[in-house]
Each structure stands twice: as C-alpha cells, then as structure tokens.
Scaffold this active site. Structure first.
Site, PDB file in Angstrom:
ATOM      1  N   GLY A 120       1.076  -1.388   0.125  1.00  0.00           N
ATOM      2  CA  GLY A 120      -0.305   0.545   0.108  1.00  0.00           C
ATOM      3  C   GLY A 120       0.837   1.129   0.226  1.00  0.00           C
ATOM      4  O   GLY A 120       2.002   1.068  -0.476  1.00  0.00           O
ATOM      5  N   GLY A 121      -0.047   2.609  -0.035  1.00  0.00           N
ATOM      6  CA  GLY A 121       0.882   3.419   0.174  1.00  0.00           C
ATOM      7  C   GLY A 121       2.147   4.249   1.255  1.00  0.00           C
ATOM      8  O   GLY A 121       3.062   4.354   1.523  1.00  0.00           O
ATOM      9  N   MET A 122       1.662   3.094   2.104  1.00  0.00           N
ATOM     10  CA  MET A 122       1.870   3.047   3.725  1.00  0.00           C
ATOM     11  C   MET A 122       3.922   2.082   4.167  1.00  0.00           C
ATOM     12  O   MET A 122       4.378   2.524   4.880  1.00  0.00           O
ATOM     13  CB  MET A 122       1.564   3.187   4.661  1.00  0.00           C
ATOM     14  CG  MET A 122       0.729   4.112   4.186  1.00  0.00           C
ATOM     15  SD  MET A 122      -0.729   4.317   6.290  1.00  0.00           S
ATOM     16  CE  MET A 122      -2.552   4.149   5.127  1.00  0.00           C
ATOM     17  N   GLY A 123       3.092   1.137   3.211  1.00  0.00           N
ATOM     18  CA  GLY A 123       4.387  -0.362   3.338  1.00  0.00           C
ATOM     19  C   GLY A 123       3.393  -1.608   3.059  1.00  0.00           C
ATOM     20  O   GLY A 123       2.726  -1.756   2.430  1.00  0.00           O
ATOM     21  N   VAL A 156       1.725  -5.065   3.003  1.00  0.00           N
ATOM     22  CA  VAL A 156       0.356  -5.363   3.466  1.00  0.00           C
ATOM     23  C   VAL A 156       0.344  -6.680   3.172  1.00  0.00           C
ATOM     24  O   VAL A 156       0.634  -7.429   1.900  1.00  0.00           O
ATOM     25  CB  VAL A 156      -0.985  -4.877   2.956  1.00  0.00           C
ATOM     26  CG1 VAL A 156      -2.245  -5.626   3.314  1.00  0.00           C
ATOM     27  CG2 VAL A 156      -0.584  -3.221   2.771  1.00  0.00           C
ATOM     28  N   LYS A 195      -0.529  -3.771   8.218  1.00  0.00           N
ATOM     29  CA  LYS A 195       0.255  -2.960   7.247  1.00  0.00           C
ATOM     30  C   LYS A 195       1.853  -2.738   8.537  1.00  0.00           C
ATOM     31  O   LYS A 195       1.698  -2.223   8.843  1.00  0.00           O
ATOM     32  CB  LYS A 195      -0.563  -1.638   7.112  1.00  0.00           C
ATOM     33  CG  LYS A 195      -1.169  -1.561   5.994  1.00  0.00           C
ATOM     34  CD  LYS A 195      -2.420  -0.251   6.357  1.00  0.00           C
ATOM     35  CE  LYS A 195      -3.486  -0.010   5.131  1.00  0.00           C
ATOM     36  NZ  LYS A 195      -3.386  -0.311   3.770  1.00  0.00           N
ATOM     37  N   ASP A 254      -8.437   9.272   2.327  1.00  0.00           N
ATOM     38  CA  ASP A 254      -7.917   8.810   1.267  1.00  0.00           C
ATOM     39  C   ASP A 254      -9.309   7.710   0.503  1.00  0.00           C
ATOM     40  O   ASP A 254      -8.330   6.788   0.263  1.00  0.00           O
ATOM     41  CB  ASP A 254      -6.699   8.007   1.357  1.00  0.00           C
ATOM     42  CG  ASP A 254      -5.610   7.591   0.359  1.00  0.00           C
ATOM     43  OD1 ASP A 254      -6.076   7.826  -0.659  1.00  0.00           O
ATOM     44  OD2 ASP A 254      -4.712   6.293   0.509  1.00  0.00           O
TER      45      ASP A 254
END
Lengths: 897, 189
Positions: A91-94, A96, A113, A206
């Site tokens: 994902g955008g954050m890291g 998953v 996540k 988002d």
C-alpha cells in the site's frame, strides 16, 4: 562497429525512416554512402516494426515476474500476536500481509500493514489507545475495522485491520458487468458507510477504488477508515507529498484542498466519492488525461471544471492506462460497457459535478445527501444538484444575503482564478479574446458589487470582521490581476485604490473594528494613495478624484498618528489639509466640505495636544470651532455636525485639562457626553457612535485623573470598562476594542491609585498588561503596544513604591526601561516616550534610595534630568509639568545628601 | 538516515560530479535498498489502475532519499542518471539470481510480443540486453546511456534530454536507431 561508421549509419537511418517504404531503396542507392553503411542501414530497417513493441515496456515491468522470489522471507514469521500467512501487496504506507492470530485466542484473519520504520511506535500505540473508542464505534457492515496497532520484534510499527476478500469496486463493476442502476445501488452503500464514519467524526482522506473492496456477495467494504486518526499528520503529509508529488500514485482522487495542504474535512471525502462515482459511471476519471504530468493534474484539479460524465462516457479507454484483462478483452472486441450518455446527462451529471466542486462548502454537505440525491434520481424524483453555470453563480451572488457572504466570496475567487486563466489563454488564442473580455467585464462588475454594495452593508455590523476581511482580500487579489491586464484604465485604477483602502480599513484603521495590524494597513492605504494621485494627475479638475485623495491622506495621517509615527502623521495631515482647503474653495457652499475640513482640523489638533504644544493646538481648534458653530446654526440636529462637535469638545477639553483648566475641561466634556448620548440613541447599532460615547467618558475619566481627584476618577473610569469588554467578547480578534479595554483598565488602575486602593491598582494594571501583550504579540513591530505596556508596568512600579516594596519597583522598571529605550530611539518625534523613560528613571531612583543605595539613585536621577531637560528645550513639557525640572533637581540633591 | 550517512552521500555525489566513476559503487548501498523497495511497490501495483511507471519509481526513490537525507539535490537530472544506472544493476542482479537457478533450461527467444516470452526466459533476456547494452556503449556511449535511462530508468525523452543536456529531438532520433540496433542484436542471440 566503429563509432565513425555508426554515426554515418544513424544519420542515414534517420533520413530513410522519414520516407515511405517504397522510396527508401532508391534513396539509399543515391545517398552516396558506402556499401557497408547501406547494408547496415537496410539490416536495421528490417526490424522497424518489431522493435516498436519491445521498447514500449520497461525493464521494471519486464522483470516483475522473477523479481519477487528471494524476498518473501517474512512468510510464517510472527509479528506481535499475528503469524504471517501470505502477502497481500503494497500500500502507500508499506507492505500489507495476510496474517492470523498466532496466540489462538480468536480465529481471525487480519491484514497487517507494516509502516515505515521511522515512525514513532509508542506514539502510534498511544494514539491508537486514545482513538480506540472511536475506532471501536466504527462498527458498520461496510467498514473494515482497525483492530490493533503494535510493533514487530525489530521495531517496525504495524496496524492490524479486518481482512477483506474482494475486488476493488471499479473492477467489481466491470467484472460483473453491473448496469447503471446496480452501480448506483452499490455506490449508495459506500456512501452510507462514509456517512456513518463521518457521524463518528472519522474522515477517511484517501478514498479510492482500491480502498473499497466488494466481495462475492456484492457487499462493499471500506478499508483504512480510521488510519488517518492514528497516524500523525506529518506522517500523512510526508506520505501524500512524496506519493502525490511524484505521480507514483497520481492524485486522481485527491481534492483541491488536499493538494493545497489545506484543512481536510468530511467534504474532502465527498470529493473523492465524486471521483469514484464519475469513474464508475464512465470508466474515466475527471482529469485522467492530465494524470501523466503532475503540474498538469494539480492545475486541472485546482482550476478546471471536469467534463460532464455524459460527454465522456463513450470515449475510448485511454491507451497507457493499465487495464484489467476484462477491459482489454472488451477493447479488443471493440466494446466498452455501453452506457447511454442520455442516461447520465442532466441529473447524474449534476450530481457528480456537485460532489466535485472545488469549494468544499459547495459540495454535498454529507455523503448521506449525496446518496439521497442519487436515490431520488433513481426513483425519478427531482434532485437538488444544479448545474454550475456562470449565470447560476451570478444569480446566486446577487441574491446573496449577509449570511451567504462567505460562500459568495469563494465563488468570486473561483471565478477570479477562472478569469485569469481565461485571459492568459486569450493571449495565445486571439479567437478567445472576445469571450475573455466579456468575462473580464462580468467579473469586474461582480467585484465592484462586492466592494460597493455588500461591504458597506456589513461594514458597521458588529462581529462581521472576518467576513469583511475575506471579502476585501479576495476582491483585491483579483483586482490586482485585472489591473495587470488593464493598467491604462483610470477607472479601474480608482477601483483598485478603493479596494486597497478597504483592505487598509480592515487591517489597520483604529476608528472602527479592525484586526489591528497597523503597518499592513498603512501599506495598503499608501498604495491606494499612489493610485489616487495618478488618477488626479490625469485630470486635475476632477473634484471627485481630489476628494478621494484628501480622504486617503486623512486616513493615512490618522493611522500614522495612532501608530505613534508623529512626524509622518503631521506631514500627512498637512497634505490632507492642503487638498481639503482646495476643495472648500472650489465648493464654497458645500456644508459637507466644511464639515470635513473641521473634522480634519480637530484630528490634526490632537497631535500638538498630546505633545503639549498647546499653542499650535489652539490655532487648529479655533478654526474648527468657528466652522462647527456656523454649521450648527444652519442645522442643529444634523448628526454629522453633532459628531464633529463631540469630537472637538472631547479633544479641546482634554487640552484644557492638560493646561490646568479643569473646570473648563469638565464643562466641555459634560456637553460632549450629552451630545454623544443623543447620537447613541439615534444610532443604536452603529459601532462608531457607541464607541464615541465610550471615548467621551474615557476622556472625562482621564480628566479627573489629571485633576488627581481619586474618588471622581474611580466613579467615571469604572463604567468605561463595560463597553470594550462586551465588544471584545463578541469579537475576540478585534484589535481596536482590545486596545480600548486595555486603556480603560489602565485608567481605572490609575484612578484606584489616586484613591489609594493599591491592590485594585495592581490588579487592573496587570489585566491591562495581559490584554496589551496579547496584541503586541500579534504585531511585534507595533511601537504603540510596547509603549503602552511600559506605561502600565510603570503604574505597577508606582504602586509598589507607595507600598514601600523597592525591589518590586526596580524589577518592574527594569522591564519598562528595556521596552522604552529602543522605542525612544526609533521614534524621536514623539517626546512623550522620552518623558515616560525619564519618569521611569526617576521612580527607579526613588526605589534605590528607599533601599539605601544613594549613589545609584543619583546616577538614575541624572539620566532622568537629561531626558526632561531635552524636552523642556523642545518646549514639549506639559503645562502641569512646568516645575518638573526643579522637582527633579531637588530630588537629586536630596538623594545626594 | 544518520548524519554520517548524509555527509557520506553528499561526498559521494560530489565525487560523482567530479567524474569519479567509482563513486557510483559507493553510492549503491545507500540507494539500492530504496530502489529495490520501490520496485517491489511498483510491481505489486498491477491490480491498481496505474501503469507501471519506472519514472515514478525513480522519482520516488529520489524524493525519499532527498527527504531523509535532507540534502538539497541541486541536480535532479543527475540523480536520474544515477538512479537509472542503479535500477539497471538491481534488475540485472535479480535476473542473475534467477537465471542461476534455472541454468541450463530452454534456449532464449526474444519474441516480438513481450507477453509471449515465458517467465523463465525473461531473466535471461534482461541479462542479454544488459550485455548488448555494454557493447553499444563501446562505440556509442551516449546512446547506451539513453537506452539505459529509458528502459531501466523509465525516463521520458524530455527528462533524458534535460539530464544529458541535449535536445529532445536528438534523444528521439537516438532512441529510434538504438531501438533498431538493439532489437537486431537481441534477435541474433
């Protein structure tokens, strides 16, 4: 191959490739190139068609299938209470991962996540705990829940979320070939989930198809709700900044306010929902053509109106857009999902575009309303969304009432942005020019209407400060841009000057509700003055232009004076006086002109009164008095003349008081109170009139203070607190009333000291200091605020001196001296500052003497004497202080014994 | 990223600027991990609605490094050059790993339609392309660089033009002939 040869090959190849296939052989033969070169070129040309495909793909894409292998090391490992059983993606954050409870407490599959390592895990956990209740309340059939937050053994923070199996909503729709109605039904379910979260005060920030998964039963689940509550804002900003700025994840679903890093509200989610709906209906995103270029997409999201869904629905899918297998198949078979444009045009167009408005407050006010409008459309009922035409905006603008002002301002801004863009385009495309000019004049009318119709209506309303400031700065912004387009237009320059002056009023005028940022206001006035001078110079006989210039000088003068810039203020008053006298001479019968001249004389006279230059003041007041008397004989009930009279009485009484003529002062002020009370009854809602009563009373109170009549002073000063106190509560940012309140408290403090009520003296002075230091913090460059702080602190020192607490006196005076020295240097033209400083030294000397430090006391007295002596030489000492020098010398002698 | 690493990166970039080729080798460990991570992110996005854009990847890696190191990257295009080179190296390394396991399997065919290339051959194709690119660099270094930036770095013509300080038209022309040459050489393998 030799580089030399290769160069020749390249040149020839380049030429040949431009030709049709049939011409090439001929061209090569006649090229004169060597056989070797020609053979090479021909050999390469054979690959022309085949090579096209190869290089269209990138190495990354090409490598993806073997790239992952060595990297799946996490499988089977435990993270917190979870065991990783698979990878779900990035994902955008890291990363998953799919995981299950390792401790067997529950049978639960979760999506884990993993976040960036640099996040502060304990802060994350703390925030999770804080938000736990809210997150727990997000129990909704269409929301995937956030379950846990923690960190791995090697300190990588993670979030555990309910695991959802399903397809992103856009894919689900095309995979299952949902028809329009089915899509709308599904989308309404999404809205209900978003609405539910919003009611629990959780904004998603988002929303996008990949965050809305639909399972096999057709039930949508929203992912990542609540994450924004837990992640620190800077994390998200960092994240979205890198991600969006770089086009890795094109900001296709981000709202204008997100791109501008403005505050994100539920309206932001509504915008994203609008994009998703657009896409579900048309298979296109509003600005997808611009998504390749970051600047372009920003510009489009911020400025362009999206095309209507009905007009893009039949457009072929974009090449280069990655397609699902399904879509590719549809494409190759030449059929995309066929939605009839007619089924979208009208209601659905309007609904989607309303959700996509640039201005958050013009979108649907809730996801529920959005869903409701869709539902109404589905049932054949009229919808609330209206097309967003210029006519509609204008209509809305002209119908708008006070309550709608702020909404209207944003319309102006939107149009302003639009017009600038239009004008710019007009430079390029001559054909567009006519249209641009039409809009130019439309907008000019609109803005003028703001400045000249709307503004005056709310100008004197209490509590309208913010609205006024917004109106002005917005109107100014776009007038600026217009003036660049039409710098030879005198009328426009005049309008621009007015706009600058209004801005000045809001920012710096001391005679009305203002934000108390004096220097900014002055700058604005002076810009306006330059424009006015230019307009008058172009037509010197134009009395209207002259009148406006006189007013400009006058306002500048008053503002300068209020800002303690005495010399500049006097110069500005002289300029104003010159123009005013010309105006009276040009219109000898105009009472209005004469009244204005009187007002100017009175206000000018305040400067010499304050600086104890009594003779100069008397000359100015005398002329004013004669004018007012003449006017009042003609029309005694005229409120303007009443106002002028109170003004004159106030200031001349003050002057009398400082000359020692207290009886004369009291007589004048008694009349002034009477007249200003009459006016207050006549104009109960006019802030200026109400404040004028306060001002009269304040001067009365100050007169008793000067007279050293403690009891009378407390009696008259006490009630002056009420008006500014109440006004400030209504409008906490109003700099003028804050200043007024500080002054009233300070006066009361002085009155208490005269009445020998010392605890109250200190209490009131401290209250005054607290109000004033707030203001000084807001405008650190403002000398007047600093000077007042010093004076209030001096008051406290005086009181401690009476109480025989010399240490406290000295401490307070150290503050005072520190404040005053730089101001005295910066403002040589205002002698009172040096007077204040001298008095501070004098008091400090006395305190040191009380402590027994005679040498220090003498030293300080020398400083005080130096300053006062200088003032005496400048003839800048008050009448009541005529013996001051002698007193100081005596004190010094006394300390020196 | 630590202070020390910051100054180290700054120093390395300085060296690179001064023409010291081995600076690249020293920079590698710093940038490699980031690029690799980015590559994974990018590749896992196949389900998303976004085209795989190596440019974006390089941008992303670049921005993250800039952000983390706090370095003011004066020369943006310079970094893209480095990043493209590194990207090539990363992909080639991976292809080597992969190919080593499958050593001795099928002979290579570089087909016209990329989708027809079996997965197990793609790694080898990358390796071959890598070799061919080295050959190209022997007689036309700039052209090889253009290929590298475009194919491995995912840069577009405009970006390449900026990085190499040549015109966009030149990039287009060079790309055209390079493509033909590469394809012919690949087909010969």
């Amino acid at each position: 191959m030799q580089s030399e040869n290769w160069k020749k090959v390249k040149v020839l190849l380049d030429e040949v490739l431009k030709l049709e296939a049939v011409e090439r052989r001929n061209y090569l033969e006649q090229s004169g190139a060597s056989a070797e070169i020609r053979a090479e070129v021909e050999s390469l040309l054979a690959f022309e068609n085949e090579s096209e495909d190869l290089m269209r793909l990138s190495a990354v894409e090409f490598s993806k299938d073997f790239f992952d292998e060595a990297e799946n090391a996490l499988l089977g490992k435990n993270i917190g209470a979870y065991r990783i059983i698979g990878e779900l993606g990035y994902g955008g954050m890291g990363a998953v991962y799919l995981a299950e409870r390792a401790d067997g407490k529950f049978e639960q599959r979760v999506a884990l996540k993993l976040l960036k390592r640099e996040m502060n895990t304990s802060a994350l956990r703390r925030r999770f705990q804080q938000e736990r209740e809210i997150l727990a309340s997000l129990e909704h059939p269409h929301i995937a829940r956030l379950l846990d937050a923690g960190q791995t053994d090697d300190k990588i923070p993670f979030l555990a979320m309910e695991y959802v199996e399903g397809l992103p909503i856009d894919e689900y729709c095309s995979d299952h070939d949902l028809d329009l109605n089915e899509r709308l039904d599904l989308f309404r379910k999404v809205c209900s989930a978003v609405n539910f979260a919003h009611r629990n005060l959780v904004v998603h920030r988002d929303l996008k198809p990949s965050n809305i998964l639909v399972n096999e039963e057709g039930i949508p689940k929203l992912l990542d709700f609540g994450i924004s509550k837990i992640l620190p804002a800077e994390y998200e900003q960092l994240n979205s900044a890198t991600v969006t700025r770089l086009g890795v994840m094109t900001p296709s679903y981000a709202s204008p306010e997100q791109l501008q890093n403005k505050s994100v509200t539920t309206a932001t989610d509504i915008y994203s929902l609008g994009v998703i709906l657009y896409e579900l209906l048309t298979n296109h995103r509003p600005f997808e053509a611009k998504e390749g270029d970051l600047k372009e997409i920003y510009k489009a999201v911020l400025e362009n109106e999206p095309e209507r869904p009905s007009s893009v629905v039949n457009r072929p899918l974009r090449i280069g857009k990655s397609l699902t297998a399904e879509q590719k198949e549809q494409l190759t078979e030449g059929k995309t999902r066929n939605t009839n444009p007619k089924s979208l045009s009208g209601d659905l167009d309007n609904i989607v575009l309303k959700a996509l408005r640039k201005e958050p407050e013009r979108r649907y006010s809730s996801a529920e309303n959005l869903a409701e409008d869709i539902h109404r459309h589905q049932r054949g009922l009229p919808v609330t969304a209206r097309p967003n035409t210029f006519a509609y905006r204008a209509e809305k603008f002209f119908k708008r009432n006070k309550a709608g002002v702020i909404g209207g301002i944003l319309i102006i801004l939107a149009i302003a942005v639009g017009i600038v863009a239009t004008l710019w385009q007009a430079r390029i495309a001559q054909a567009e020019r006519v249209k641009a000019e039409k809009r130019f004049s439309d907008v000019r009318k609109l803005a003028n209407s703001y400045l000249f119709d709307v503004y005056p209506e709310i100008e004197n309303l209490e509590g309208s400060l913010k609205a006024r400031e917004k109106i002005i700065t917005n109107a100014l912004q776009y007038l600026d841009s217009l003036s660049n387009e039409a710098s030879n237009d005198l009328e426009l320059q005049g309008e621009l000057a007015t706009a600058y002056e209004k801005v000045g009023d809001v920012l710096g005028a001391m005679n009305n509700s203002s934000l108390g940022n004096v220097q900014a206001g002055l700058d604005s006035y002076e810009k306006a003055g330059k424009l006015r001078e230019a307009v008058l110079a172009a037509n010197p006989a134009n009395l209207e232009a002259k009148e406006k210039l006189a007013n400009n000088y006058y306002v500048v003068a008053r503002t300068l004076w209020n800002n303690s810039q005495t010399a500049q203020a006097e110069a500005a008053f002289e300029k104003a006086l010159k123009v005013r006298r010309e105006l009276v001479a040009a219109q000898p019968d105009s009472v209005v002109m004469q009244n204005r001249l009187a007002v100017l004389l009175i206000d000018y006279g305040a400067i010499p009164v304050f600086n104890s230059q009594t003779e100069k003041a008397v000359v100015l007041f005398d002329e004013a008095y004669q004018i007012v008397e003449r006017l009042r004989q003609k029309d005694p009930e005229n409120p303007d003349f009443k106002k002028t009279l109170t003004r004159l009485l106030r200031i001349s009484s003050k002057a009398k008081g400082s000359l020692g003529d207290f009886e004369g002062g009291i007589r004048g002020l008694t009349q002034a109170v009477e007249v200003s009370n009459e006016l207050a009854k006549q104009f109960p809602n006019d802030f200026r009139v109400q404040r004028s009563v306060w001002l009269t009373n304040t001067i009365f109170c100050e007169l008793y203070i000067d007279k050293q009549d403690g009891q009378k002073a407390v009696e008259t000063c006490q009630p002056t607190i009420d008006f500014p106190k109440a006004a400030l509560e209504k409008e906490p940012e109003n700099g003028v009333v804050a200043f007024d309140l500080a002054i009233s408290r300070f006066n009361l403090s002085r009155a208490f000291r005269l009445a020998e009520k010392y605890p109250q003296t200190i209490e009131e002075a401290e209250k005054a200091i607290s109000v004033m230091s707030e203001m000084s913090k807001k405008s650190p460059a403002d000398l007047e605020y600093k000077r007042n702080l010093a004076i209030y602190e001096t008051e406290i020192a005086r009181t401690y001196l009476k109480l025989k607490q010399p240490d406290k006196v000295i401490a307070a005076l150290q503050n005072v001296i520190q404040i005053l020295i730089p101001i005295a240097e910066a403002d040589q033209a205002t002698p009172t500052i040096r007077y204040d400083l001298g008095m501070a030294y004098r008091l400090s000397a006395e305190a040191h003497y009380q402590k027994g430090d005679k040498a220090k006391a003498v030293e300080l007295m020398d400083k005080a004497i130096g300053l006062i002596q200088n003032l005496k030489e400048l003839n800048a000492l008050r009448e009541t202080d005529k013996n001051l020098m002698t007193e100081l010398e005596n004190e010094k002698a006394h300390y020196g014994k | 990223m630590s202070e020390q690493q910051n100054s180290e990166i700054t120093q390395i970039l300085q060296d690179w600027n001064d023409g010291n080729e081995n600076a690249k080798e020293r920079l590698l460990p710093f940038v490699y991990d980031e690029l690799k991570r980015q590559a994974r992110i990018l590749m896992s996005r196949e389900r998303s609605n976004h085209t795989l854009q190596p440019t974006a990847l390089v941008h992303e890696a670049f921005m993250r490094l800039a952000e983390q190191s706090g370095i003011d990257w004066q020369n943006r295009s310079h970094f893209f050059g480095i990043a493209s080179r590194l990207m090539r190296q990363i992909l080639v390394d991976h292809a080597r790993l992969h190919a080593a396991e499958k050593r001795g399997s099928n002979p290579i065919h570089f087909s016209v339609d990329d989708l027809q290339i079996p997965v197990e051959q793609r790694a080898d194709s990358i390796l071959i392309l890598n070799d061919i690119l080295d050959q190209l660099a022997e007689f036309d270094e700039q052209q090889a660089q253009i290929v590298e930036m475009r194919f491995f770095g995912g840069m577009n013509n405009a970006e390449i033009a900026e990085a190499l300080e040549i015109s966009e038209r030149t990039v287009g022309r060079e790309w055209q002939s390079a493509k033909l040459w590469l394809f012919r050489e690949l087909s010969r393998n």
